[in-house]
Enzyme design. Structure first.
Site, PDB file in Angstrom:
ATOM      1  N   LYS A   1       0.843  -1.208   0.000  1.00  0.00           N
ATOM      2  CA  LYS A   1       0.000   0.000   0.000  1.00  0.00           C
ATOM      3  C   LYS A   1       0.868   1.245   0.000  1.00  0.00           C
ATOM      4  O   LYS A   1       0.631   2.177  -0.766  1.00  0.00           O
ATOM      5  CB  LYS A   1      -0.911   0.019   1.236  1.00  0.00           C
ATOM      6  CG  LYS A   1      -2.163  -0.809   1.077  1.00  0.00           C
ATOM      7  CD  LYS A   1      -2.940  -0.857   2.376  1.00  0.00           C
ATOM      8  CE  LYS A   1      -3.951  -1.985   2.311  1.00  0.00           C
ATOM      9  NZ  LYS A   1      -4.479  -2.351   3.619  1.00  0.00           N
TER      10      LYS A   1
ATOM     11  N   GLN B   1      -5.368  -1.149   9.369  1.00  0.00           N
ATOM     12  CA  GLN B   1      -5.290  -2.510   8.835  1.00  0.00           C
ATOM     13  C   GLN B   1      -5.964  -3.506   9.790  1.00  0.00           C
ATOM     14  O   GLN B   1      -5.701  -3.494  10.991  1.00  0.00           O
ATOM     15  CB  GLN B   1      -3.809  -2.883   8.614  1.00  0.00           C
ATOM     16  CG  GLN B   1      -3.584  -4.233   7.987  1.00  0.00           C
ATOM     17  CD  GLN B   1      -4.044  -4.322   6.535  1.00  0.00           C
ATOM     18  OE1 GLN B   1      -4.074  -3.334   5.807  1.00  0.00           O
ATOM     19  NE2 GLN B   1      -4.417  -5.510   6.115  1.00  0.00           N
TER      20      GLN B   1
ATOM     21  N   ASP C   1     -11.640   2.952   3.517  1.00  0.00           N
ATOM     22  CA  ASP C   1     -12.060   1.547   3.502  1.00  0.00           C
ATOM     23  C   ASP C   1     -13.575   1.415   3.338  1.00  0.00           C
ATOM     24  O   ASP C   1     -14.080   0.325   3.051  1.00  0.00           O
ATOM     25  CB  ASP C   1     -11.673   0.870   4.822  1.00  0.00           C
ATOM     26  CG  ASP C   1     -10.431   0.009   4.714  1.00  0.00           C
ATOM     27  OD1 ASP C   1     -10.209  -0.562   3.633  1.00  0.00           O
ATOM     28  OD2 ASP C   1      -9.714  -0.108   5.716  1.00  0.00           O
TER      29      ASP C   1
HETATM   30  N1  GUN Z   1      -7.256  -6.557   5.895  1.00  0.00           N
HETATM   31  C1  GUN Z   1      -7.472  -7.308   4.790  1.00  0.00           C
HETATM   32  N2  GUN Z   1      -8.103  -6.586   3.844  1.00  0.00           N
HETATM   33  C2  GUN Z   1      -8.290  -5.357   4.359  1.00  0.00           C
HETATM   34  C3  GUN Z   1      -8.865  -4.164   3.843  1.00  0.00           C
HETATM   35  O1  GUN Z   1      -9.366  -4.080   2.709  1.00  0.00           O
HETATM   36  N3  GUN Z   1      -8.842  -3.094   4.676  1.00  0.00           N
HETATM   37  C4  GUN Z   1      -8.313  -3.148   5.922  1.00  0.00           C
HETATM   38  N4  GUN Z   1      -8.349  -2.036   6.666  1.00  0.00           N
HETATM   39  N5  GUN Z   1      -7.769  -4.238   6.427  1.00  0.00           N
HETATM   40  C5  GUN Z   1      -7.743  -5.323   5.642  1.00  0.00           C
END
Ligand code: GUN
Length: 299
Positions: free
Chosen positions: A57, A101, A124
């Site tokens: 990311k 996350q 998100d």
């Molecule tokens: N963990 C796995 N996929 C995601 C996601 O799309 N967003 C977040 N915040 N955590 C994750």
């Protein structure tokens, strides 16, 4: 019967194109308005899969020309300290998007943390305000993975109105928002789950199958209506052919489904790469809206 006839939907290529389109918009935003979007990512603890996601990311955020703010906290961080960080990020005008996350360590109430994120910065799309807006037709930030699936579907099929879709899996992160997105496109939507009766029969009715249950190779070729489009959200690690080796498989049994479907996403290289590309798109959208600028769909 096992010959692959389906078109393979290349999520990797589409994600690369989306990232480029976002980068071009970011460059224009800088040039015309002097604005650089900023995305903050918070990682608590040392979950190896999460560390890989967060590293990717950060890299892709910078490649798109955005500022990346990385916050790594120890696994024993108190909930109150995480909430304090979220408040500081909410108040920081250089931060347009906030992603915490998941999964968080067990001593932290994830929903409480997600609820504390400013909905305008919730890239998100997990805040109840954004979930509600998605359900009621407002300007929502939409969860990245289902929006990535929708982008692939629209590029493959064009207009989706009137098509029958089944979403298998009712998670807040994928299944429920996916069903809402398909409904918004005027599909007739079945949201199936572990208690659904005759899942194969329900699946056989569908022109679009989105598998998001986390069960390796659950969906078989004889569940698929000939010519249907299969979007496989699953990423499951299973024992490989050789001892000690593993391989990644989706929630659909690729071989048998690809012999019946019209088009199908592979695992890996299908839905997976779209998630971060959509995250960047969402960060751009959040930034534009925070500055009162119009946001036109990237593609
Ligand atoms: N963990 C796995 N996929 C995601 C996601 O799309 N967003 C977040 N915040 N955590 C994750």
């Amino acid at each position: 019967m096992t010959e692959q006839t389906a078109k393979i939907i290349d999520g990797k290529a589409t994600a690369a194109a989306l990232r480029e389109a976002v980068a071009a918009r970011v460059a224009a935003l800088k040039e015309r308005h002097g604005i650089t979007p900023g995305l903050a990512v918070v990682l608590v603890g040392e979950d190896p899969a999460s560390q890989v996601y967060v590293r990717n990311k950060n890299e892709q955020t910078k490649q798109a020309g955005m500022r990346s703010f990385e916050h790594r906290l120890p696994a024993d961080t108190p909930e109150a300290a995480l909430l304090t960080l979220v408040s500081a990020l909410n108040a920081d005008p250089a931060v347009n998007g906030i992603l915490v996350q998941l999964p968080l360590p067990k001593h932290i109430d994830s929903q409480k943390v997600l609820d504390a994120i400013d909905p305008a910065k919730d890239v998100d799309g997990f805040h109840p305000m954004n979930a509600g807006r998605l359900a009621t037709g407002g300007n929502a930030l939409v969860p990245c993975t289902p929006l990535g699936c929708l982008i692939l579907l629209k590029r493959e099929l064009g207009a989706l109105a009137g098509r029958k879709a089944i979403v298998i899996g009712r998670s807040n992160i994928v299944g429920k928002p996916m069903a809402q997105l398909l409904l918004r496109e005027s599909c007739t939507v079945v949201l199936a789950h572990s208690k659904t009766r005759d899942l194969p029969g329900e699946c056989r009715q569908a022109d679009i199958v989105v598998a998001a249950v986390g069960q390796p190779e659950l969906v078989k070729g004889d569940w698929i209506k000939p010519g249907a489009t299969v979007i496989d959200v699953g990423i499951n690690r299973v024992p490989g052919a050789e001892p000690g080796k593993t391989r990644l498989v989706g929630d659909a049994d690729f071989k048998s489904c690809a012999a019946v479907a019209g088009a199908i996403t592979p695992v890996p290289g299908g839905v997976g790469p779209m998630t971060i590309a959509v995250l960047l798109r969402n960060a751009l959208e959040a930034c534009c809206r925070q500055h009162g600028l119009p946001f036109e769909e990237v593609f």
